[in-house]
Design a protein around this motif. Structure first.
Motif, PDB file in Angstrom:
ATOM      1  N   ARG A  58       0.830  -1.214   0.000  1.00 28.77           N
ATOM      2  CA  ARG A  58       0.000   0.000   0.000  1.00 28.77           C
ATOM      3  C   ARG A  58       0.863   1.262   0.000  1.00 28.77           C
ATOM      4  O   ARG A  58       0.582   2.219  -0.721  1.00 28.77           O
ATOM      5  N   GLU A  61       2.271   1.767  -3.398  1.00 30.38           N
ATOM      6  CA  GLU A  61       1.245   2.318  -4.286  1.00 30.38           C
ATOM      7  C   GLU A  61       1.049   3.810  -4.043  1.00 30.38           C
ATOM      8  O   GLU A  61       0.915   4.587  -4.991  1.00 30.38           O
ATOM      9  N   LEU A  62       1.020   4.196  -2.777  1.00 27.71           N
ATOM     10  CA  LEU A  62       0.840   5.617  -2.459  1.00 27.71           C
ATOM     11  C   LEU A  62       2.007   6.451  -2.975  1.00 27.71           C
ATOM     12  O   LEU A  62       1.807   7.549  -3.500  1.00 27.71           O
ATOM     13  N   SER A  65       1.712   6.807  -6.743  1.00 22.32           N
ATOM     14  CA  SER A  65       0.472   7.383  -7.254  1.00 22.32           C
ATOM     15  C   SER A  65       0.667   8.831  -7.682  1.00 22.32           C
ATOM     16  O   SER A  65       1.236   9.639  -6.949  1.00 22.32           O
ATOM     17  N   ASP A  67      -1.638  10.866  -7.763  1.00 20.51           N
ATOM     18  CA  ASP A  67      -2.563  11.643  -6.942  1.00 20.51           C
ATOM     19  C   ASP A  67      -1.936  12.101  -5.627  1.00 20.51           C
ATOM     20  O   ASP A  67      -2.467  12.965  -4.952  1.00 20.51           O
ATOM     21  N   THR A  68      -0.811  11.469  -5.245  1.00 18.32           N
ATOM     22  CA  THR A  68      -0.149  11.817  -3.987  1.00 18.32           C
ATOM     23  C   THR A  68       0.829  12.944  -4.260  1.00 18.32           C
ATOM     24  O   THR A  68       1.726  12.816  -5.088  1.00 18.32           O
ATOM     25  N   ASN A  73       4.342  12.532   0.036  1.00 21.55           N
ATOM     26  CA  ASN A  73       5.445  11.583  -0.118  1.00 21.55           C
ATOM     27  C   ASN A  73       6.549  11.874   0.893  1.00 21.55           C
ATOM     28  O   ASN A  73       7.122  10.956   1.479  1.00 21.55           O
TER      29      ASN A  73
END
Length: 82
Positions: A58, A61-62, A65, A67-68, A73
């Protein structure tokens, strides 16, 4: 987390379990109780290892992404370095 690390962790758990079993008392009742406890402990460790793998995936993925944002980050990296 890669499946190679997960497999390695699983093998380490199996080795640890075998070593602990060898140390068990020869008393049958104590051995049965200790074996049951050891099996429950190993099952719990395997469950926790799975949860760690899921969380690791997870986080990956974050971090990947779009979107992050970069501040998120940076927060994730800072948290992981603690």
């Amino acid at each position: 987390m890669s499946s190679k690390k997960s497999a390695s962790r699983s093998n380490e758990n199996e080795d640890f379990s075998l070593k602990l079993r060898q140390l068990l008392s020869t008393n049958k009742k104590k051995k049965r109780n200790a074996t049951k406890l050891l099996d429950e402990t190993c099952s719990h460790i395997k469950k926790l290892n799975g949860e760690v793998d899921d969380l690791s995936n997870r986080i990956s993925e974050l971090m990947a992404s779009p979107d992050t944002d970069s501040s998120s980050n940076a927060n994730i990296r800072q948290f992981l370095q603690q």
